[in-house]
Design a protein around this motif. Structure first.
Motif, PDB file in Angstrom:
ATOM      1  N   TRP A 115      37.045  43.338  36.339  1.00  0.00           N
ATOM      2  CA  TRP A 115      36.454  43.828  37.590  1.00  0.00           C
ATOM      3  C   TRP A 115      36.997  45.217  37.931  1.00  0.00           C
ATOM      4  O   TRP A 115      36.237  46.107  38.335  1.00  0.00           O
ATOM      5  CB  TRP A 115      36.770  42.872  38.734  1.00  0.00           C
ATOM      6  CG  TRP A 115      36.291  43.396  40.045  1.00  0.00           C
ATOM      7  CD1 TRP A 115      35.054  43.239  40.600  1.00  0.00           C
ATOM      8  CD2 TRP A 115      37.025  44.221  40.963  1.00  0.00           C
ATOM      9  NE1 TRP A 115      34.972  43.911  41.793  1.00  0.00           N
ATOM     10  CE2 TRP A 115      36.167  44.528  42.037  1.00  0.00           C
ATOM     11  CE3 TRP A 115      38.327  44.737  40.974  1.00  0.00           C
ATOM     12  CZ2 TRP A 115      36.571  45.315  43.119  1.00  0.00           C
ATOM     13  CZ3 TRP A 115      38.721  45.527  42.035  1.00  0.00           C
ATOM     14  CH2 TRP A 115      37.852  45.809  43.098  1.00  0.00           C
ATOM     15  N   HIS A 116      38.294  45.411  37.775  1.00  0.00           N
ATOM     16  CA  HIS A 116      38.934  46.680  38.136  1.00  0.00           C
ATOM     17  C   HIS A 116      38.307  47.850  37.379  1.00  0.00           C
ATOM     18  O   HIS A 116      37.949  48.873  37.976  1.00  0.00           O
ATOM     19  CB  HIS A 116      40.430  46.600  37.825  1.00  0.00           C
ATOM     20  CG  HIS A 116      41.158  47.906  38.003  1.00  0.00           C
ATOM     21  ND1 HIS A 116      41.261  48.824  36.979  1.00  0.00           N
ATOM     22  CD2 HIS A 116      41.807  48.447  39.065  1.00  0.00           C
ATOM     23  CE1 HIS A 116      41.944  49.873  37.403  1.00  0.00           C
ATOM     24  NE2 HIS A 116      42.288  49.676  38.662  1.00  0.00           N
ATOM     25  N   ASN A 154      34.601  48.361  38.290  1.00  0.00           N
ATOM     26  CA  ASN A 154      34.530  48.939  39.630  1.00  0.00           C
ATOM     27  C   ASN A 154      34.891  50.424  39.607  1.00  0.00           C
ATOM     28  O   ASN A 154      34.256  51.249  40.282  1.00  0.00           O
ATOM     29  CB  ASN A 154      35.478  48.181  40.562  1.00  0.00           C
ATOM     30  CG  ASN A 154      35.186  48.446  42.031  1.00  0.00           C
ATOM     31  OD1 ASN A 154      34.123  48.098  42.540  1.00  0.00           O
ATOM     32  ND2 ASN A 154      36.119  49.056  42.724  1.00  0.00           N
ATOM     33  N   ALA A 159      31.951  52.334  38.234  1.00  0.00           N
ATOM     34  CA  ALA A 159      30.859  52.406  39.201  1.00  0.00           C
ATOM     35  C   ALA A 159      31.149  53.450  40.280  1.00  0.00           C
ATOM     36  O   ALA A 159      30.286  54.266  40.627  1.00  0.00           O
ATOM     37  CB  ALA A 159      30.632  51.035  39.839  1.00  0.00           C
ATOM     38  N   ILE A 160      32.367  53.449  40.799  1.00  0.00           N
ATOM     39  CA  ILE A 160      32.721  54.392  41.872  1.00  0.00           C
ATOM     40  C   ILE A 160      32.755  55.825  41.356  1.00  0.00           C
ATOM     41  O   ILE A 160      32.239  56.744  42.006  1.00  0.00           O
ATOM     42  CB  ILE A 160      34.070  53.995  42.496  1.00  0.00           C
ATOM     43  CG1 ILE A 160      33.899  52.720  43.332  1.00  0.00           C
ATOM     44  CG2 ILE A 160      34.631  55.138  43.369  1.00  0.00           C
ATOM     45  CD1 ILE A 160      35.165  52.188  43.931  1.00  0.00           C
ATOM     46  N   THR A 206      25.125  47.988  41.478  1.00  0.00           N
ATOM     47  CA  THR A 206      26.222  47.452  40.662  1.00  0.00           C
ATOM     48  C   THR A 206      27.478  47.272  41.504  1.00  0.00           C
ATOM     49  O   THR A 206      28.169  46.244  41.403  1.00  0.00           O
ATOM     50  CB  THR A 206      26.525  48.398  39.487  1.00  0.00           C
ATOM     51  OG1 THR A 206      25.349  48.553  38.689  1.00  0.00           O
ATOM     52  CG2 THR A 206      27.661  47.857  38.633  1.00  0.00           C
ATOM     53  N   LEU A 207      27.774  48.263  42.353  1.00  0.00           N
ATOM     54  CA  LEU A 207      28.951  48.164  43.221  1.00  0.00           C
ATOM     55  C   LEU A 207      28.811  46.984  44.176  1.00  0.00           C
ATOM     56  O   LEU A 207      29.799  46.268  44.427  1.00  0.00           O
ATOM     57  CB  LEU A 207      29.123  49.462  44.014  1.00  0.00           C
ATOM     58  CG  LEU A 207      30.368  49.547  44.902  1.00  0.00           C
ATOM     59  CD1 LEU A 207      31.639  49.492  44.050  1.00  0.00           C
ATOM     60  CD2 LEU A 207      30.355  50.823  45.749  1.00  0.00           C
ATOM     61  N   LEU A 243      29.534  43.908  42.205  1.00  0.00           N
ATOM     62  CA  LEU A 243      30.971  43.815  41.933  1.00  0.00           C
ATOM     63  C   LEU A 243      31.755  43.408  43.170  1.00  0.00           C
ATOM     64  O   LEU A 243      32.792  42.742  43.067  1.00  0.00           O
ATOM     65  CB  LEU A 243      31.485  45.162  41.413  1.00  0.00           C
ATOM     66  CG  LEU A 243      31.067  45.522  39.982  1.00  0.00           C
ATOM     67  CD1 LEU A 243      31.410  46.974  39.668  1.00  0.00           C
ATOM     68  CD2 LEU A 243      31.743  44.588  38.976  1.00  0.00           C
ATOM     69  N   LEU A 244      31.271  43.799  44.348  1.00  0.00           N
ATOM     70  CA  LEU A 244      31.937  43.396  45.589  1.00  0.00           C
ATOM     71  C   LEU A 244      31.876  41.882  45.755  1.00  0.00           C
ATOM     72  O   LEU A 244      32.868  41.242  46.141  1.00  0.00           O
ATOM     73  CB  LEU A 244      31.282  44.095  46.777  1.00  0.00           C
ATOM     74  CG  LEU A 244      31.955  43.918  48.140  1.00  0.00           C
ATOM     75  CD1 LEU A 244      33.370  44.488  48.121  1.00  0.00           C
ATOM     76  CD2 LEU A 244      31.126  44.597  49.230  1.00  0.00           C
ATOM     77  N   ARG A 270      34.258  40.358  43.349  1.00  0.00           N
ATOM     78  CA  ARG A 270      35.653  40.480  43.812  1.00  0.00           C
ATOM     79  C   ARG A 270      36.003  39.374  44.797  1.00  0.00           C
ATOM     80  O   ARG A 270      37.132  38.868  44.788  1.00  0.00           O
ATOM     81  CB  ARG A 270      35.866  41.849  44.465  1.00  0.00           C
ATOM     82  CG  ARG A 270      37.308  42.072  44.948  1.00  0.00           C
ATOM     83  CD  ARG A 270      38.277  42.038  43.792  1.00  0.00           C
ATOM     84  NE  ARG A 270      39.655  42.229  44.202  1.00  0.00           N
ATOM     85  CZ  ARG A 270      40.475  41.249  44.580  1.00  0.00           C
ATOM     86  NH1 ARG A 270      40.044  39.986  44.593  1.00  0.00           N
ATOM     87  NH2 ARG A 270      41.710  41.516  44.929  1.00  0.00           N
ATOM     88  N   TYR A 296      38.455  48.087  50.609  1.00  0.00           N
ATOM     89  CA  TYR A 296      37.436  47.032  50.576  1.00  0.00           C
ATOM     90  C   TYR A 296      36.532  47.088  51.802  1.00  0.00           C
ATOM     91  O   TYR A 296      35.317  46.874  51.702  1.00  0.00           O
ATOM     92  CB  TYR A 296      38.101  45.659  50.455  1.00  0.00           C
ATOM     93  CG  TYR A 296      38.757  45.421  49.119  1.00  0.00           C
ATOM     94  CD1 TYR A 296      38.003  45.420  47.945  1.00  0.00           C
ATOM     95  CD2 TYR A 296      40.132  45.213  49.009  1.00  0.00           C
ATOM     96  CE1 TYR A 296      38.597  45.221  46.715  1.00  0.00           C
ATOM     97  CE2 TYR A 296      40.732  45.017  47.778  1.00  0.00           C
ATOM     98  CZ  TYR A 296      39.963  45.017  46.638  1.00  0.00           C
ATOM     99  OH  TYR A 296      40.551  44.829  45.416  1.00  0.00           O
ATOM    100  N   THR A 331      34.168  49.918  51.315  1.00  0.00           N
ATOM    101  CA  THR A 331      33.200  49.558  50.276  1.00  0.00           C
ATOM    102  C   THR A 331      32.107  48.662  50.843  1.00  0.00           C
ATOM    103  O   THR A 331      30.918  48.826  50.522  1.00  0.00           O
ATOM    104  CB  THR A 331      33.898  48.850  49.101  1.00  0.00           C
ATOM    105  OG1 THR A 331      34.912  49.711  48.557  1.00  0.00           O
ATOM    106  CG2 THR A 331      32.906  48.514  48.004  1.00  0.00           C
TER     107      THR A 331
END
Length: 214
Positions: A17-18, A21, A24-25, A85-86, A89-90, A93, A141, A144
């Motif tokens: 995930w890290h 992420n 993506a960012i 995608t973000l 991923l949230l 998470r 978070y 985000t």
């Protein structure tokens, strides 16, 4: 290992995930910077007008704008893809936090701050630094969540029946909060370099192979 070290075992789900992420960012920041700089429709529409005038051809500002926007559209489509995608991923998470890490960043930061007065004097500096970093993660978070929610509003404004004018404040804040991620990325990298050269050597490699289980 002291209680304020960042060297802790990282489960595979959190490591994957890290890095996803991070990609993506960074991709979102890259597309946003391109949109504001090299692929700005204002800059490029003026360039198109000037170059055509030099060639002896006239063009209306509206058509020049349409061409400039069309040039950047394929790039900006990636911003939408990365934004969705973000958002995914949230959600991932949250699941990782529940089933793998079993720790909420916000409550963990609050607990660390609550325990600061009880920390021995010799560990106070490390405790304050640790708490500030965890608070930064919690803020990351929260921002985000806002960016994903505001991005979805802006993308689906027509389907939701919301006018462009009504969402202008949301858009402005959305664009402004981009600088939070810039600051976070820079601070994150600087913090890792400092930690790697002090008491937490191996943080980067731990985020690849997981580190040693306690």
């Amino acid at each position: 290992m002291n209680n304020y070290s960042f060297k802790k075992y990282q489960p595979l789900s959190l490591r994957v995930w890290h890095w996803l992420n991070a990609l993506a960012i960074l991709g979102l920041l890259g597309t946003a910077f391109l949109r504001k700089t090299f692929l700005s429709w204002r800059t490029n529409s003026a360039l198109i007008e000037n170059k055509l005038q030099e060639a002896g051809t006239t063009i209306t500002p509206e058509l020049a704008k349409d061409i400039a926007v069309s040039i950047r559209t394929p790039m900006w489509d990636w911003h939408y893809v990365l934004g969705f995608t973000l958002g995914g991923l949230l959600l991932v998470r949250v699941l990782v936090g529940i089933f793998a890490v079993k720790k909420c960043p916000a409550t963990h930061a609050a607990q660390s701050a609550w325990n600061l007065p009880k920390v021995p004097a010799g560990q106070k500096a490390n405790a304050v630094h640790y708490t500030l970093v965890k608070t930064g993660y919690a803020l990351f978070y929260l921002v985000t969540v806002f960016m994903v929610a505001s991005g979805l509003l802006l993308y689906f404004k027509t389907e939701l029946g919301i006018s462009k004018e009504a969402l202008n404040p949301v858009k402005e804040i959305h664009e402004l909060m981009m600088w939070f991620f810039v600051a976070f990325v820079v601070g994150h990298i600087v913090g890792i370099v400092v930690a790697e050269n002090r008491h937490d050597q191996g943080l980067v490699s731990d985020m690849i192979h997981g580190g040693r289980k306690e």
